[in-house]
Enzyme design. Structure first.
Site, PDB file in Angstrom:
ATOM      1  N   CYS A 117     -39.907 -56.001  -3.404  1.00 46.70           N
ATOM      2  CA  CYS A 117     -39.714 -56.684  -4.694  1.00 46.70           C
ATOM      3  C   CYS A 117     -40.981 -57.383  -5.194  1.00 46.70           C
ATOM      4  O   CYS A 117     -41.126 -57.619  -6.389  1.00 46.70           O
ATOM      5  CB  CYS A 117     -38.570 -57.684  -4.608  1.00 46.70           C
ATOM      6  SG  CYS A 117     -36.996 -56.918  -4.175  1.00 46.70           S
ATOM      7  N   HIS A 258     -39.287 -62.178 -10.881  1.00 48.19           N
ATOM      8  CA  HIS A 258     -38.520 -61.072 -10.306  1.00 48.19           C
ATOM      9  C   HIS A 258     -37.043 -61.369 -10.511  1.00 48.19           C
ATOM     10  O   HIS A 258     -36.585 -62.489 -10.313  1.00 48.19           O
ATOM     11  CB  HIS A 258     -38.836 -60.948  -8.818  1.00 48.19           C
ATOM     12  CG  HIS A 258     -37.920 -60.015  -8.109  1.00 48.19           C
ATOM     13  ND1 HIS A 258     -37.663 -58.742  -8.563  1.00 48.19           N
ATOM     14  CD2 HIS A 258     -37.174 -60.168  -6.977  1.00 48.19           C
ATOM     15  CE1 HIS A 258     -36.810 -58.153  -7.743  1.00 48.19           C
ATOM     16  NE2 HIS A 258     -36.493 -58.995  -6.786  1.00 48.19           N
ATOM     17  N   ASN A 288     -31.209 -56.035  -9.980  1.00 50.11           N
ATOM     18  CA  ASN A 288     -32.487 -56.170  -9.269  1.00 50.11           C
ATOM     19  C   ASN A 288     -33.130 -54.784  -9.158  1.00 50.11           C
ATOM     20  O   ASN A 288     -32.644 -53.936  -8.425  1.00 50.11           O
ATOM     21  CB  ASN A 288     -32.209 -56.771  -7.887  1.00 50.11           C
ATOM     22  CG  ASN A 288     -33.463 -56.965  -7.056  1.00 50.11           C
ATOM     23  OD1 ASN A 288     -34.530 -56.445  -7.398  1.00 50.11           O
ATOM     24  ND2 ASN A 288     -33.334 -57.690  -5.966  1.00 50.11           N
TER      25      ASN A 288
HETATM   26  N1  ACO Z   1     -17.634 -58.668  -4.081  1.00 49.38           N
HETATM   27  C1  ACO Z   1     -16.736 -59.533  -3.607  1.00 49.38           C
HETATM   28  N2  ACO Z   1     -16.934 -60.301  -2.509  1.00 49.38           N
HETATM   29  C2  ACO Z   1     -18.131 -60.165  -1.882  1.00 49.38           C
HETATM   30  C3  ACO Z   1     -19.121 -59.265  -2.326  1.00 49.38           C
HETATM   31  C4  ACO Z   1     -18.822 -58.502  -3.472  1.00 49.38           C
HETATM   32  N3  ACO Z   1     -19.703 -57.626  -3.991  1.00 49.38           N
HETATM   33  N4  ACO Z   1     -20.196 -59.363  -1.512  1.00 49.38           N
HETATM   34  C5  ACO Z   1     -19.881 -60.290  -0.594  1.00 49.38           C
HETATM   35  N5  ACO Z   1     -18.641 -60.763  -0.800  1.00 49.38           N
HETATM   36  C6  ACO Z   1     -17.919 -61.769  -0.043  1.00 49.38           C
HETATM   37  C7  ACO Z   1     -18.438 -61.922   1.365  1.00 49.38           C
HETATM   38  O1  ACO Z   1     -17.895 -60.934   2.213  1.00 49.38           O
HETATM   39  C8  ACO Z   1     -17.977 -63.325   1.701  1.00 49.38           C
HETATM   40  O2  ACO Z   1     -16.617 -63.249   2.075  1.00 49.38           O
HETATM   41  P1  ACO Z   1     -16.046 -64.183   3.262  1.00 49.38           P
HETATM   42  O3  ACO Z   1     -16.265 -65.584   2.805  1.00 49.38           O
HETATM   43  O4  ACO Z   1     -14.618 -63.785   3.315  1.00 49.38           O
HETATM   44  O5  ACO Z   1     -16.853 -63.824   4.476  1.00 49.38           O
HETATM   45  C9  ACO Z   1     -18.060 -64.061   0.380  1.00 49.38           C
HETATM   46  O6  ACO Z   1     -18.109 -63.039  -0.642  1.00 49.38           O
HETATM   47  C10 ACO Z   1     -19.297 -64.948   0.251  1.00 49.38           C
HETATM   48  O7  ACO Z   1     -20.414 -64.191   0.677  1.00 49.38           O
HETATM   49  P2  ACO Z   1     -21.879 -64.817   0.669  1.00 49.38           P
HETATM   50  O8  ACO Z   1     -22.832 -63.774   1.145  1.00 49.38           O
HETATM   51  O9  ACO Z   1     -21.878 -66.117   1.382  1.00 49.38           O
HETATM   52  O10 ACO Z   1     -22.056 -65.067  -0.907  1.00 49.38           O
HETATM   53  P3  ACO Z   1     -23.244 -65.717  -1.684  1.00 49.38           P
HETATM   54  O11 ACO Z   1     -22.750 -66.776  -2.560  1.00 49.38           O
HETATM   55  O12 ACO Z   1     -24.401 -66.042  -0.787  1.00 49.38           O
HETATM   56  O13 ACO Z   1     -23.709 -64.520  -2.639  1.00 49.38           O
HETATM   57  C11 ACO Z   1     -25.446 -62.867  -2.745  1.00 49.38           C
HETATM   58  C12 ACO Z   1     -24.151 -63.311  -2.064  1.00 49.38           C
HETATM   59  C13 ACO Z   1     -25.139 -62.579  -4.189  1.00 49.38           C
HETATM   60  C14 ACO Z   1     -25.976 -61.624  -2.063  1.00 49.38           C
HETATM   61  C15 ACO Z   1     -26.484 -63.997  -2.669  1.00 49.38           C
HETATM   62  O14 ACO Z   1     -26.562 -64.508  -1.360  1.00 49.38           O
HETATM   63  C16 ACO Z   1     -27.848 -63.545  -3.104  1.00 49.38           C
HETATM   64  O15 ACO Z   1     -28.079 -63.204  -4.223  1.00 49.38           O
HETATM   65  N6  ACO Z   1     -28.816 -63.609  -2.213  1.00 49.38           N
HETATM   66  C17 ACO Z   1     -30.166 -63.221  -2.529  1.00 49.38           C
HETATM   67  C18 ACO Z   1     -30.361 -61.852  -2.088  1.00 49.38           C
HETATM   68  C19 ACO Z   1     -31.163 -61.051  -3.033  1.00 49.38           C
HETATM   69  O16 ACO Z   1     -31.166 -61.236  -4.198  1.00 49.38           O
HETATM   70  N7  ACO Z   1     -31.857 -60.111  -2.456  1.00 49.38           N
HETATM   71  C20 ACO Z   1     -32.619 -59.210  -3.213  1.00 49.38           C
HETATM   72  C21 ACO Z   1     -33.894 -58.894  -2.609  1.00 49.38           C
HETATM   73  S1  ACO Z   1     -34.818 -60.295  -2.206  1.00 49.38           S
HETATM   74  C22 ACO Z   1     -35.189 -60.902  -3.609  1.00 49.38           C
HETATM   75  O17 ACO Z   1     -35.279 -60.154  -4.497  1.00 49.38           O
HETATM   76  C23 ACO Z   1     -35.429 -62.348  -3.698  1.00 49.38           C
END
Ligand code: ACO
Length: 331
Positions: A117, A258, A288
């Protein structure tokens, strides 16, 4: 010794998106997710997904052509192409050489940069360095990805987050090599900082590759931890660049980040005291797009008239590795 301090100038931008749009509602038919969950946690409403015949190279070529047209230049004017991607057409040769051939400007320098990224920031810094030394005169710097081809479409924690696309900029060597009078009022790249921390490999990676599994692999991510690191690293590197350039956060006209997650954008801007209306946001429509997201957002904001000549803009990104960086540019 004469110092080479004046940076390359940004003289054109372009972008390309696949025609096919996939909405959150469509994804909810494939995996256990919902439009509401995706919007609330990420701000994403839709993403573009490459169709048959569309590859990283074709998207990159389209974006490059648009950037050249914007700069009133032709492929013959280009002697350096750096393409940032984590989804090359082939393991080798570099996708940049395919773009070079498609544009018809063979003979100059062309290579790929892999920093996921943050790839566009790494490519921009590399091009800027080569242009400052006089090794090249005009560069195409491209970020292009087809992440849809390395997603596990059964994994709801990753497949909802990414999209395909490409963005490109044309950079021109500084006018006066040896000019030490560069400051933040002069057009060009003013200051750039790049970082990497290989200890964080397991938080965001692809579980395959030619030398390990002989497969392409799929994206794997510990989203919550990536999120936490992203806000801290991005806020830190932005502060570093501002200090280096001796400008204050209020001097920035636009932040072009980004586009990983709307919540990361909000949290980073809040941490630094940047007004939300100064942040260019495309994540709602593009999701993304990894290395493509910064030049895609930059092109959109230039074309719709938000970013104008004379503006001070800050580009920033973080991605797998981890890698991260920021660049301050007077356009
Ligand atoms: N739909 C529904 N539920 C979901 C989904 C989905 N697509 N994905 C995960 N869940 C569930 C999980 O299983 C979890 O369930 P549980 O509580 O029963 O275990 C619950 O939602 C919460 O999951 P978390 O991972 O804790 O959710 P969070 O609020 O952290 O959001 C996300 C997840 C969107 C991935 C977030 O952490 C994020 O954006 N992180 C940054 C990652 C990123 O952007 N990476 C890209 C590359 S790096 C960069 O570009 C910076």
């Amino acid at each position: 010794m004469t110092l080479l301090t004046r940076g390359a100038r940004l003289v054109g931008t372009g972008s390309a998106l696949p025609a096919r749009v996939v909405t959150n509602a469509e994804l909810a038919q494939r995996v256990d997710t919902s439009d509401e969950w995706i919007i609330a946690r990420t701000g994403i409403r839709q993403r573009h997904v490459a169709g048959e015949g569309e590859t990283t190279a074709t998207l990159a070529t389209d974006a490059a052509r648009a950037a050249l047209a914007d700069a009133w230049l032709t492929p013959a004017d280009i002697d350096l192409i750096i393409l940032a991607t984590a989804t090359p057409d082939n393991t080798f040769p570099a996708t940049a050489t395919k773009v070079q051939n498609a544009l018809g400007c063979n003979g100059g320098v062309a290579f790929d940069v892999a920093a996921v990224c943050s790839g566009f920031l790494y490519a921009l810094a590399t091009a800027d360095s080569l242009l400052r030394t006089g090794a090249a005169r005009r560069a195409l710097v491209i970020g292009a990805e087809t992440f849809s081809r390395i997603l596990d479409w059964e994994d709801r924690t990753t497949c909802v987050l990414f999209g395909d696309g490409a963005g490109a900029v044309v950079l021109e060597a500084p006018d006066t090599i040896g000019d030490i009078a560069a400051d933040a009022s002069a057009p060009g790249i003013i200051a750039t900082k790049l970082h990497a921390d290989g200890a964080q490999h397991d938080l965001l990676y692809v579980d395959g590759g030619p030398s390990t599994t002989q497969t392409v692999g799929h994206v794997r991510m510990k989203g919550r931890e990536v999120f936490r690191h992203a806000v801290v690293n991005l806020a830190d590197v932005l502060a570093e660049v501002l200090e280096d350039a001796d400008v204050s956060v209020e001097d920035i006209d636009w932040v072009v980040p980004h586009q990983a997650n709307a919540r990361i954008l909000d949290a980073t801007a809040r941490k630094l005291g940047i007004a939300p209306e100064k942040v260019v946001v495309t994540v709602d429509r593009h999701a993304n797009t990894s290395a493509a997201s910064v030049p895609l957002a930059l092109d959109e904001a230039r074309r719709d008239g938000r970013i104008v000549t004379g503006d001070l803009i800050m580009l920033e990104a973080m991605g797998g590795g981890f890698t991260w960086g920021a660049s301050l540019i007077r356009v």
